[in-house]
Design a protein around this motif. Structure first.
Motif, PDB file in Angstrom:
ATOM      1  N   THR A  27      13.896  14.849  22.965  1.00 24.60           N
ATOM      2  CA  THR A  27      15.468  15.028  23.328  1.00 24.60           C
ATOM      3  C   THR A  27      15.523  16.804  23.598  1.00 24.60           C
ATOM      4  O   THR A  27      16.222  17.066  24.899  1.00 24.60           O
ATOM      5  N   LEU A  28      14.939  17.657  22.762  1.00 22.47           N
ATOM      6  CA  LEU A  28      14.996  19.000  23.204  1.00 22.47           C
ATOM      7  C   LEU A  28      14.285  19.459  24.559  1.00 22.47           C
ATOM      8  O   LEU A  28      14.862  20.220  24.996  1.00 22.47           O
ATOM      9  N   SER A  84       0.982  -1.398  -0.293  1.00 23.64           N
ATOM     10  CA  SER A  84      -0.165   0.087  -0.160  1.00 23.64           C
ATOM     11  C   SER A  84       0.759   1.351  -0.107  1.00 23.64           C
ATOM     12  O   SER A  84       0.562   2.278   0.595  1.00 23.64           O
ATOM     13  N   GLY A  85       2.100   1.027  -0.379  1.00 27.54           N
ATOM     14  CA  GLY A  85       2.824   2.166  -0.626  1.00 27.54           C
ATOM     15  C   GLY A  85       3.729   2.256   0.372  1.00 27.54           C
ATOM     16  O   GLY A  85       3.558   2.238   1.418  1.00 27.54           O
ATOM     17  N   ALA A  86       4.866   3.181  -0.056  1.00 32.24           N
ATOM     18  CA  ALA A  86       6.038   3.291   0.901  1.00 32.24           C
ATOM     19  C   ALA A  86       5.876   4.231   1.997  1.00 32.24           C
ATOM     20  O   ALA A  86       6.295   4.266   2.912  1.00 32.24           O
ATOM     21  N   PHE A  87       4.759   5.142   1.471  1.00 32.59           N
ATOM     22  CA  PHE A  87       4.518   6.322   2.438  1.00 32.59           C
ATOM     23  C   PHE A  87       4.123   5.805   3.879  1.00 32.59           C
ATOM     24  O   PHE A  87       4.040   6.569   4.899  1.00 32.59           O
ATOM     25  N   LYS A  88       3.576   4.641   3.821  1.00 28.72           N
ATOM     26  CA  LYS A  88       2.958   3.930   5.067  1.00 28.72           C
ATOM     27  C   LYS A  88       4.032   3.611   5.831  1.00 28.72           C
ATOM     28  O   LYS A  88       3.901   3.439   7.318  1.00 28.72           O
ATOM     29  N   ILE A  89       5.278   3.653   5.627  1.00 31.34           N
ATOM     30  CA  ILE A  89       6.555   3.389   6.487  1.00 31.34           C
ATOM     31  C   ILE A  89       7.145   4.955   6.766  1.00 31.34           C
ATOM     32  O   ILE A  89       7.401   5.212   7.846  1.00 31.34           O
ATOM     33  N   LEU A  90       7.105   5.736   5.562  1.00 32.61           N
ATOM     34  CA  LEU A  90       7.722   6.811   5.805  1.00 32.61           C
ATOM     35  C   LEU A  90       7.145   7.836   6.801  1.00 32.61           C
ATOM     36  O   LEU A  90       7.702   8.657   7.481  1.00 32.61           O
ATOM     37  N   LEU A  91       5.662   7.853   6.529  1.00 34.94           N
ATOM     38  CA  LEU A  91       4.968   8.682   7.479  1.00 34.94           C
ATOM     39  C   LEU A  91       5.138   8.401   8.816  1.00 34.94           C
ATOM     40  O   LEU A  91       5.532   9.140   9.632  1.00 34.94           O
ATOM     41  N   PRO A  92       4.924   7.272   9.488  1.00 32.62           N
ATOM     42  CA  PRO A  92       5.208   6.909  10.774  1.00 32.62           C
ATOM     43  C   PRO A  92       6.482   7.343  11.319  1.00 32.62           C
ATOM     44  O   PRO A  92       6.850   7.748  12.347  1.00 32.62           O
ATOM     45  N   GLY A  93       7.569   6.773  10.145  1.00 34.97           N
ATOM     46  CA  GLY A  93       8.865   6.898  10.489  1.00 34.97           C
ATOM     47  C   GLY A  93       9.305   8.350  10.594  1.00 34.97           C
ATOM     48  O   GLY A  93       9.900   8.598  11.727  1.00 34.97           O
ATOM     49  N   ALA A  94       8.602   9.089   9.877  1.00 29.18           N
ATOM     50  CA  ALA A  94       8.860  10.727  10.137  1.00 29.18           C
ATOM     51  C   ALA A  94       8.367  11.247  11.493  1.00 29.18           C
ATOM     52  O   ALA A  94       8.959  11.850  12.128  1.00 29.18           O
ATOM     53  N   ILE A  95       7.201  10.772  11.649  1.00 30.46           N
ATOM     54  CA  ILE A  95       6.554  11.225  12.940  1.00 30.46           C
ATOM     55  C   ILE A  95       7.378  10.840  14.290  1.00 30.46           C
ATOM     56  O   ILE A  95       7.624  11.306  15.188  1.00 30.46           O
ATOM     57  N   LEU A  96       7.819   9.411  14.062  1.00 34.45           N
ATOM     58  CA  LEU A  96       8.587   9.081  15.215  1.00 34.45           C
ATOM     59  C   LEU A  96       9.933   9.789  15.618  1.00 34.45           C
ATOM     60  O   LEU A  96      10.383  10.184  16.425  1.00 34.45           O
ATOM     61  N   LEU A  97      10.643   9.992  14.559  1.00 34.58           N
ATOM     62  CA  LEU A  97      11.831  10.629  14.214  1.00 34.58           C
ATOM     63  C   LEU A  97      11.656  12.290  15.113  1.00 34.58           C
ATOM     64  O   LEU A  97      12.332  12.546  15.795  1.00 34.58           O
ATOM     65  N   ALA A  98      10.459  12.652  14.268  1.00 35.51           N
ATOM     66  CA  ALA A  98      10.180  14.067  14.979  1.00 35.51           C
ATOM     67  C   ALA A  98       9.923  14.196  16.441  1.00 35.51           C
ATOM     68  O   ALA A  98      10.591  15.010  17.352  1.00 35.51           O
ATOM     69  N   SER A  99       9.213  13.141  17.015  1.00 38.84           N
ATOM     70  CA  SER A  99       8.864  12.982  18.535  1.00 38.84           C
ATOM     71  C   SER A  99      10.074  12.869  19.166  1.00 38.84           C
ATOM     72  O   SER A  99      10.246  13.312  20.259  1.00 38.84           O
ATOM     73  N   CYS A 100      11.020  11.959  18.690  1.00 38.74           N
ATOM     74  CA  CYS A 100      12.368  11.872  19.355  1.00 38.74           C
ATOM     75  C   CYS A 100      12.864  13.170  19.569  1.00 38.74           C
ATOM     76  O   CYS A 100      13.653  13.373  20.742  1.00 38.74           O
ATOM     77  N   LEU A 101      12.955  13.629  18.455  1.00 38.15           N
ATOM     78  CA  LEU A 101      13.764  14.978  18.654  1.00 38.15           C
ATOM     79  C   LEU A 101      13.060  16.008  19.388  1.00 38.15           C
ATOM     80  O   LEU A 101      13.932  16.764  20.384  1.00 38.15           O
ATOM     81  N   LEU A 102      11.937  16.029  19.434  1.00 40.10           N
ATOM     82  CA  LEU A 102      11.201  16.795  20.425  1.00 40.10           C
ATOM     83  C   LEU A 102      11.518  16.542  21.950  1.00 40.10           C
ATOM     84  O   LEU A 102      11.716  17.399  22.614  1.00 40.10           O
TER      85      LEU A 102
END
Lengths: 491, 494
Positions: free
Chosen positions: B130-131, B110-128
């Motif tokens: 950490t900050l 169902s498309g690579a965006f199903k991986i990319l989207l939660p992956g991006a959200i995860l990374l952004a959350s981790c960054l926040l």
């Protein structure tokens, strides 16, 4: 396909020929001598100074280049015995007998006198690291006599008194326990230690014991009056496992501490995790990069006989080299003012010639007033109390120190053996190895027998309470120890 | 026609010549040179171009005799064999990984965006996180998130993702891996002990609260299991012998290895009364089977027949019995360790004499599971005719029965190859790890034969002696390989 192969082969052969013709040695307009050494950034200036020094003294023009890729001992050995070693090669003083036996080092005794790099131009105690059977093969690039560097800042911070220059075991322990108790107060895990490590050899010698007897014919680590090694191992274990003055192997692994050039141990010392670190003056190279820490230097604790081990990174002329005469000028350069002052400025251990340690630039470098306490002490100890690591011509130095004694220490620390049993086994292994070497190399037997006879004579004189003539003693430790104890016959 | 043949031949030889020359120069000639020098007194300090007056002398078998008398040789051989104990587990792990990776887990694409989207959200959350100072929580979430993304990737893109992940350790250079593991094993700051420390602390507290009979019961259970396994295998050996399937020697060898752990119980283990009880029980069961064997057999076979079968059965007893013995010793010592001032603490791994070798074994297992062995098994599994498995399904075989009676026999040639190569690699290996991680210590505990050869050669210059050690190692590898070929190949061909 075969045309493709032929084309590729032709290209390869052509490229090889072009590379061969364009290799820098052929392209150079003067002889090139290769110095097999480490890739310390300081070498750039040293090479430049060498060129200027050669021109200044009207010596033959040549180019000096570094070969840092082949410095590893096994590479050095294989290349040397195969006839393709560098013109000048670094080695530790501890390898002088091994390399001399191989025959890869040029005898520079006469050249040293002629060009001014004989042992009189360096530390007297270093002579046994430079010569074998009276012939000189090495000259120091730099010299190290270890002491404790002391981080005065951490003592001030904790409100504790800094250690004295000379101290005994009891004083070392008392101050150490006080330090670790105060520094680690309230911490979940021990983070502060008294010292990064303990120099077992120096500690053993401070009890009047050396690895070998006076004539280097056997190991003498057990028996009445020879319990120094056992004592040193016991103290080492106590300081690590009970008093926690020194990190254990596990704690060291956590720090990834390696006390040597480029090691993380210096960073830990700088941050105050170690109050002291046993190292040579070369540590200043790294300390200066970290900042200006208030430093002092003190001797190692002693069990009655203060001493330290002197060692050298020395250079030798490769016997199979193409430019041996030019390489000998390099050794002369090592004794020169230009080179010595370079070492003084870089703080790359001690300069080969001790007279340069009397200079203002050495004692009080303008940019580093925080170091002014340490320089004189290092220089003085290198002359007054230092002794080289003992090497016997009848056994491999590597086996003794890097295998048998290391295994012995590890066995005691791992609770595999008691110190007594470990020392006994170590002595047995060394003596077995001596017997094996004599069997494999019968040419050593006459000299060994001669030394045995001398040893018998020494033992007889000692038993009778008489003084011993210096010329009977081969062991550098015993030479100094007998002299300091007043057991030598007046000359 | 003839000239064309000759031309083609010359062209072929021309292509092969560089490789042949290289092989001769860098492999064959040094090998022969080393073999000759193993019987000589070649010493770097005496025999080199700077000592033309010294000649290398033939010393016969002196180097080999000396080797057998050297205590270090046996100690380092023991280290090498100890490190090889992980080989069966590694091979089993490779097989298990291959079986897992052979399954098609691919779901709907169902498309690579199903991986990319939660992956991006995860990374952004981790960054926040950490900050705002919650770095530790961010790391935990990141690790969990990576696991989740890995699983989702597998479902979306099939087993290719997992195959790549499993095989990744093989792409990494050896020294880099060893240095990484050295940091992982760091006793006080490494992540392994960071995970183990709270677990062991909790276990220690739990053990302290247990009544003493619990540990005694566990030890008794281990003992009973050990005796049961020994009885089962001895009976199986006796049955095979009576049915004429194995010869006398096979019976003897099988019985010896089956009872070997019992010898260790009697002589080495600190198990109190079990030190007598277990051997006594084993003696009884062995006696019963001896009586059955003593009664003779109806069917006969050659004396040396089917030694491999007996050996395999014995290994099936030996490995679990030793594991049970290990557990029994742990249960025996656990209360005292938990009651100590520091409680149960993680081991010092590479800094500990007792744990340095197991640490290296664990690292070896990690690398071996996803190694070329896994690829070989994958290839083997894909070559199994599906009709066989379908036939087994039709006959109502369970998954285990399907594996044991269909898949495992079909993988016999690959298993044979893997076992041979693993044994060869195991006996020769350990040099890089020792040199990079431990320098052979502490106290020589991680010095293997290969490291010993290097040390002996360059520390003393005795290359003749080092050559002898190398050829002794070769002889061991050759012998084991021949045994494998003789007995293992029969099963492959069957």
């Amino acid at each position: 396909m075969k045309y493709l192969f032929a084309t590729l082969l032709s290209i390869l052969v052509g490229a090889s020929l072009v590379t061969f013709w364009l290799t820098s040695e052929r392209a150079a307009d003067k002889p090139v001598i290769y110095w097999v050494t480490d890739n310390n950034p300081a070498r750039t200036l040293q090479i430049q100074n060498f060129g200027e020094w050669m021109r200044k003294n009207n010596y033959p023009d040549c180019e000096l280049r570094i070969d840092s890729a082949n410095r590893e001992p096994s590479k050095l050995i294989i290349q040397s015995i195969s006839g393709v070693g560098g013109d000048v090669m670094d080695c530790g003083g501890g390898d002088v007998i091994y390399f001399q036996e191989m025959g890869i080092m040029e005898d520079v005794t006469e050249d040293a006198k002629r060009l001014g790099f004989d042992p009189a131009k360096t530390y007297p105690s270093l002579e046994d690291d430079l010569k074998v059977q009276g012939r000189q093969y090495l000259f120091p690039c730099n010299v190290s006599a270890n002491m404790f560097f002391v981080n005065l800042g951490i003592f001030k911070e904790l409100g504790l008194e800094a250690p004295p220059m000379r101290w005994d075991i009891a004083e070392f322990e008392r101050r150490g326990k006080e330090f670790v108790a105060v520094a680690n107060r309230g911490l979940e895990r021990r983070q502060y230690f008294w010292s990064a490590d303990i120099d077992i050899l120096t500690l053993m010698r401070s009890f009047g014991t050396d690895v070998f007897n006076e004539t280097l014919t056997r190991a003498q680590l057990t028996g009445a009056g020879h319990d120094g090694y056992r004592n040193a191992l016991k103290l080492n274990k106590k300081w690590i496992n009970e008093d926690h003055l020194v990190p254990s192997a596990a704690e060291s692994a956590s720090f990834t501490s390696e006390v040597g050039y480029g090691g993380a141990g210096f960073q830990l010392f700088f941050s105050g995790k170690f109050a002291m670190v046993p190292v040579g003056r070369y540590a200043l190279i790294q300390f200066r990069e970290f900042g200006k820490l208030e430093l002092d230097a003190v001797e190692f604790p002693n069990g009655g006989y203060p001493n330290t081990t002197i060692a050298t990174r020395a250079a030798f002329v490769y016997k199979g080299g193409k430019h041996k005469e030019l390489a000998k000028y390099f050794l002369a350069y090592l004794a020169s003012e230009e080179y010595n002052m370079n070492i003084v400025a870089d703080a790359d251990a001690l300069p080969p010639n001790p007279i340069y340690t009397l200079r203002e630039e050495y004692l009080q470098p303008k940019e580093f007033p925080n170091e002014w306490r340490v320089h004189k002490k290092f220089a003085q100890d290198a002359v007054a109390i230092s002794i080289v690591m003992t090497k016997s011509p009848f056994v491999s130095n590597n086996l003794v120190y890097n295998n048998y004694m290391k295994d012995c220490r590890d066995a005691v620390l791992s609770n595999l053996m008691s110190p007594e049993d470990a020392v006994k086994l170590c002595e047995q292994r060394i003596n077995e190895e001596i017997a094996r070497k004599l069997k494999e190399n019968p040419k050593l037997r006459p000299e060994y027998n001669r030394q045995l006879a001398i040893q018998k004579k020494i033992d007889g004189l000692r038993k009778a309470g008489k003084k011993v003539p210096l010329e009977l003693i081969s062991n550098p430790f015993h030479k100094k120890y007998y002299k300091d104890m007043g057991w030598l016959e007046a000359e | 026609m003839r000239s064309k043949k000759i031309t083609n031949l010359l062209a072929g030889v021309g292509f092969l010549t560089p490789n042949i020359l290289g092989f001769l120069t860098f492999t064959t000639l040094p090998l022969l040179f080393s073999m000759v020098l193993a019987f000589s007194n070649w010493d770097l300090t005496l025999h080199n171009m700077f000592h033309p007056e010294e000649s290398i002398q033939f010393v016969g078998f002196k180097n080999f005799i000396r080797l057998f008398q050297e205590r270090d040789f046996w100690r380092f051989l023991g280290n090498t064999l100890f490190l090889m104990m992980g080989a069966p587990v590694a091979i089993a792990g490779s097989l298990f990984a291959a079986i897992l990776l052979n399954k098609d887990l691919k779901g709907k694409k169902s498309g690579a965006f199903k991986i990319l989207l939660p992956g991006a959200i995860l990374l952004a959350s981790c960054l926040l996180l950490t900050l705002v100072g919650l770095g530790a929580a961010a790391v935990v979430i990141l690790i969990a998130g990576i696991g989740g993304i890995t699983l989702i990737s597998g479902i979306l893109f099939g087993q290719t993702v997992y195959r790549v992940l499993f095989y990744l350790p093989n792409f990494t250079s050896g020294v880099a891996v060893y240095l990484l593991w050295k940091k992982l094993y760091s006793p006080q700051t490494g992540p392994i002990n960071a995970v183990l420390a709270p677990l062991l602390a909790a276990l220690g507290k739990a053990v302290n609260q247990l009544p003493p009979w619990v540990m005694g019961g566990l030890i008794l259970l281990c003992a009973l299991l050990m005796v049961w396994i020994v009885n089962h295998i001895l009976r199986s050996l006796a049955n095979h012998w009576r049915d004429g399937e194995i010869g006398h020697c096979a019976l003897g060898i099988g019985a010896f290895f089956t009872l070997l752990p019992i010898y260790f119980v009697a002589t080495w283990s600190p198990l109190g009364i079990m030190k007598i009880g277990i051997p006594a029980a084993a003696a009884i069961v062995a006696g019963i089977q001896a009586v059955r064997v003593g009664a003779g057999r109806e069917f006969h076979c050659a004396t040396w027949s089917r030694v491999g079968t007996a050996f395999t059965l014995a290994m099936a007893a030996l490995v679990p019995t030793f594991i049970l013995l290990g557990f029994a010793v742990v249960f025996h010592n656990l209360p005292a360790m938990a009651a100590a001032a520091e409680g149960l603490t993680p081991p010092d791994w590479l800094a500990s004499y007792q744990w340095a070798k197991p640490a290296i074994m664990i690292m070896g297992l990690w690398g071996a599971i996803g190694s070329n062995n896994m690829l070989l098994y994958l290839a083997g599994l894909s070559n199994i005719p599906p009709e066989l498995e379908e036939a087994a399904d039709i006959d109502g075989a369970s998954p285990f029965q399907k594996f044991w009676h269909v898949v495992w026999p079909q993988l016999a040639p690959i298993t044979f190859f893997i076992v041979v190569m693993t044994v060869i690699g195991g006996l020769q290996g350990g040099f890089e790890m020792a040199r990079t991680m431990t320098q052979g210590g502490p106290a020589g505990s991680t010095t293997t034969l290969s490291y010993f050869i290097y040390n002996e050669g360059f520390a003393t210059g005795r290359l003749g002696y080092s050559s002898a050690i190398s050829w002794m190692l070769f002889a061991m590898v050759f012998t084991v390989t021949m045994i494998n070929w003789k007995f293992g190949s029969k099963y492959v061909n069957d």
